[in-house]
Structures are given as structure tokens and as C-alpha cells.
Design an enzyme around this catalytic site. Structure first.
Site, mmCIF file in Angstrom:
data_model
loop_
_atom_site.group_PDB
_atom_site.id
_atom_site.type_symbol
_atom_site.label_atom_id
_atom_site.label_comp_id
_atom_site.label_asym_id
_atom_site.label_seq_id
_atom_site.Cartn_x
_atom_site.Cartn_y
_atom_site.Cartn_z
ATOM 1 N N HIS A 66 0.528 -1.157 0.082
ATOM 2 C CA HIS A 66 0.030 0.154 -0.280
ATOM 3 C C HIS A 66 1.153 1.414 -0.304
ATOM 4 O O HIS A 66 0.334 2.679 -0.433
ATOM 5 C CB HIS A 66 -1.290 0.068 0.744
ATOM 6 C CG HIS A 66 -0.565 0.455 2.472
ATOM 7 N ND1 HIS A 66 -0.606 -0.778 3.262
ATOM 8 C CD2 HIS A 66 -0.421 1.430 3.432
ATOM 9 C CE1 HIS A 66 0.154 0.104 4.405
ATOM 10 N NE2 HIS A 66 0.322 1.422 4.711
ATOM 11 N N GLU A 90 23.374 9.614 4.640
ATOM 12 C CA GLU A 90 22.313 9.176 3.913
ATOM 13 C C GLU A 90 22.704 9.223 2.760
ATOM 14 O O GLU A 90 23.405 9.686 2.050
ATOM 15 C CB GLU A 90 20.957 10.877 3.070
ATOM 16 C CG GLU A 90 20.783 11.436 4.538
ATOM 17 C CD GLU A 90 21.400 12.682 5.502
ATOM 18 O OE1 GLU A 90 22.176 12.370 5.345
ATOM 19 O OE2 GLU A 90 20.704 13.399 6.019
ATOM 20 N N ASP A 112 0.179 -7.742 2.208
ATOM 21 C CA ASP A 112 1.085 -6.080 1.733
ATOM 22 C C ASP A 112 1.723 -6.228 1.735
ATOM 23 O O ASP A 112 2.476 -5.885 2.881
ATOM 24 C CB ASP A 112 -0.039 -5.533 2.811
ATOM 25 C CG ASP A 112 0.191 -4.067 2.373
ATOM 26 O OD1 ASP A 112 0.355 -3.173 1.711
ATOM 27 O OD2 ASP A 112 0.063 -2.916 3.811
ATOM 28 N N GLY A 207 2.114 6.667 8.760
ATOM 29 C CA GLY A 207 3.541 7.439 8.465
ATOM 30 C C GLY A 207 4.602 6.309 8.395
ATOM 31 O O GLY A 207 5.600 6.427 8.080
ATOM 32 N N SER A 209 4.111 2.624 8.178
ATOM 33 C CA SER A 209 3.912 1.492 6.789
ATOM 34 C C SER A 209 5.097 1.171 5.747
ATOM 35 O O SER A 209 5.891 2.109 5.969
ATOM 36 C CB SER A 209 2.535 2.640 5.949
ATOM 37 O OG SER A 209 1.779 1.985 6.279
ATOM 38 N N GLY A 210 5.169 0.021 6.109
ATOM 39 C CA GLY A 210 5.756 -0.374 5.032
ATOM 40 C C GLY A 210 7.292 -0.770 5.879
ATOM 41 O O GLY A 210 8.654 -1.876 5.882
#
Ligand SMILES: *[C@@H]1O[C@H](CO)[C@@H](O)[C@H](O)[C@H]1NC(C)=O
Ligand SMILES: *[C@@H]1O[C@H](CO)[C@@H](O)[C@H](O)[C@H]1NC(C)=O
Ligand SMILES: *[C@@H]1O[C@H](CO)[C@@H](O)[C@H](O)[C@H]1NC(C)=O
Length: 294
Positions: A66, A90, A112, A207, A209-210
Site C-alpha cells: 500500500h 544519507e 501487503d 507514516g 507503514s512498510g
């Protein structure tokens, strides 16, 4: 003490959406800089964080299906700690292709999971490392302590404020309890695992998610969905990575090339109506719909 913390958290949970979305990982703390080296931030073309992910190979990131906003709009950032501040650790890489699971179902949140192939390899160093995955179908007993980590987003106006990574430890909840009538009442599939404190107050949130749920040093779960954040009746629901281990291996070996190249096409809202409320059900835990909702 835990109860007190929970009450304090409840008091802090505001009615308005902006404050709510800044809640991020609930009940956790800031780990020391770059100590969680396998986590990546997925950022939109505007530099806005919208999902987390895990580096599983120097060319591959594991995240939730998602979180698929289309690869043209997506940047993968490894070695990050405070968003919106350049720290020199980074590494940025554009996706080359996205592999959302072909059985991903956005109404049930089943399967998902998505793999991202990077256009350039990430360099492994003191700040960036790979996350080991569990073996295919490896299980977890209820009560096993795991760790979920992530960043929230910035304000709804899209401005960047520095946001530092957060992490929280919480126990696995059995699928039978999580699927029971006092919790998610039949909405938990075998491709999901649940984690959360029985007192509530510790959870992933929008936020996150994943992002990775790590148990025994392996990414067993991906933040997927929930009902509110930190509610003792509703643990966080995670994609059960061990159910997809063989699938991930196959993708990475490029044996399933037919599902590649989802770029650009799918920047639609998932649950736009659900993003400003703590009482609705099954809100997917990304920022995608949130951005759309505004
Ligand atoms: C998603 O799951 C629902 C409920 O099982 C089913 O009715 C629907 O057809 C599925 N959608 C897709 C795209 O597979
Ligand atoms: C379970 O899913 C159904 C269908 O999406 C939904 O109407 C219901 O509210 C969900 N219940 C819980 C507790 O998640
Ligand atoms: C959860 O309950 C539903 C409805 O009873 C069932 O179909 C499903 O298989 C259950 N999930 C698990 C993981 O057992």
C-alpha cells in the site's frame, strides 16, 4: 507506570488530524543515531516521507504494497536519522522497478508486501546494513518481544520539520486473539501477524507503514494496518514476511519479471475518508491517502 504512560499518551492524543499524524511510533523512544541501519525512508518527489522500508540487499528494499505511489514519485533514502536535516550519512536511490505482490488486496490488506529494486546499489557501511529475513513460514509465539521503528510525516501543508526516528518494543499477539470477536473479528488472514501491548499505548501508526517489525534480529513483519493507534483492543497488524520469503527470493532472482514496472499508474487514494479519525477501522498506515484527503 505503563498505565500511567498510557494515560499520559491518551491525554496527548488530540482531536485534530495534524497533531494526530505527528504521533508517529506510539509509546516509543529515539534510538541512538544510525543504530537501526537497515531502515529506509520512502520519500515523495517533494522530499516528503510517506512510508518506511527495510534494506534486504544492496539493490532491494522490502516495504508494504500500500506504499506504492508509483516509482516516478518515489525516492529511497538509506542511512537517515532525522528527516529534513542533512546528516552526511544519507544515501539516495531511485527505484528501477516496483514489485507489489500480485495478490495484494487493498480492501482486505492481504499480501501487503512490495519489493523495490533500486537503480543504484546502496553502499553498506557504518550507517547502512542489510536486514535478515525469517525462513519461509517461520512462526512466532505469542509474547515474543519485537521492535518496530519508523518516522512519521511532517505537517499536512507539506513543510518539512526535522523528525527523528523512533522505535518501540512490543509483544506478538496470537492470530486467534487478534482475529477474535473482541478484536479484529475475522479480518486477520494467515498472511498477517499482530503485535501490541495488552495495556495499549505501544504501537506503530500512520507514516510507519512498510517499516520493519524485527524479532530475533529478523524482519518478521511490515507495518500494514490497524484501528487507531495504541488501542489495547486492537494490536498493530503487520504483513507476515515469513509467508513471503520464497516469493521475495524469487523476485530478487528476477524469475518473476512479468510483474515489474508499475511506475506512475497508481497514485490513488486508498482510504481518503479514514485518515483524520481514530475511530474508523482498518486505516492503512501510510501517508498516501492522507495527502489525498487534504
Ligand atoms: C479482495 O478480497 C475481497 C474479499 O475476500 C474479494 O471479494 C475481492 O474480490 C478481492 N479483490 C481482489 C482484487 O482480489
Ligand atoms: C472487518 O472488515 C469488515 C469488512 O471490511 C469491516 O466492515 C469491519 O468493520 C472490520 N472489523 C474489524 C473489527 O476490523
Ligand atoms: C480469521 O477469521 C476468519 C473468519 O472466521 C477466517 O476466515 C480466517 O481464516 C481467520 N484467520 C486466521 C489467521 O486464522
Amino acid at each position: 507506570m505503563v498505565m500511567l504512560l498510557f494515560l499520559v499518551l491518551l491525554k496527548l492524543i488530540p482531536a485534530n488530524c495534524l497533531d494526530f499524524v505527528q504521533g508517529r511510533i506510539v509509546g516509543g523512544y529515539t534510538p541512538s543515531p544510525n543504530s537501526i541501519k537497515y531502515i529506509v525512508s520512502l520519500q515523495s518527489s517533494k522530499g516528503q516521507h510517506f512510508c518506511g522500508g527495510s534494506l534486504v540487499h544492496k539493490y532491494w528494499v522490502l516495504t508494504a504494497a500500500h506504499c506504492n505511489i508509483g516509482m516516478d514519485q518515489m525516492m529511497v533514502v538509506a542511512g537517515d536519522y532525522t528527516l529534513g536535516a542533512y546528516e552526511g550519512t544519507e544515501q539516495y536511490s531511485k527505484p528501477l522497478s516496483l514489485f507489489p505482490h500480485p495478490q495484494y488486496n487493498r480492501s482486505t490488506n492481504n499480501a501487503d508486501i512490495m519489493l523495490i529494486k533500486l537503480s543504484a546499489p546502496v553502499e553498506l557501511n557504518r550507517y547502512v546494513s542489510l536486514a535478515p529475513l525469517p525462513k519461509q513460514n517461520a512462526g512466532l509465539l505469542a509474547g515474543r518481544m519485537c521492535r518496530v521503528s519508523g518516522w512519521g510525516s511532517t505537517s499536512h501543508s507539506g513543510g518539512l520539520t526535522p523528525l527523528t526516528l523512533r522505535t518501540v518494543k512490543l509483544p506478538i499477539v496470537s492470530n486467534s486473539k487478534c482475529n477474535g470477536s473482541s478484536s479484529f473479528s475475522g479480518n486477520i488472514t494467515a498472511n498477517m501477524i499482530c503485535a501490541g501491548s495488552s495495556m495499549g499505548g505501544k504501537d506503530a501508526c500512520k507514516g510507519d507503514s512498510g517499516g520493519p517489525l524485527v524479532c530475533d534480529g529478523r524482519v518478521y513483519g511490515l507495518v500494514s494496518w490497524g484501528n487507531g493507534c495504541g488501542d489495547p483492543r486492537f494490536p498493530g497488524v503487520y504483513t507476515a514476511v515469513s509467508r513471503f520469503r520464497s516469493y521475495s527470493d524469487q523476485i530478487e532472482q528476477n524469475k518473476m519479471a512479468s510483474h515489474s514496472q508499475m511506475g506512475g499508474s497508481s497514485a490513488s487514494c486508498l482510504h481518503p475518508a479514514r485518515f483524520c479519525s481514530r475511530v474508523t477501522v482498518s486505516a492503512a498506515r501510510s501517508w498516501k491517502g492522507y495527502e489525498c484527503a487534504w
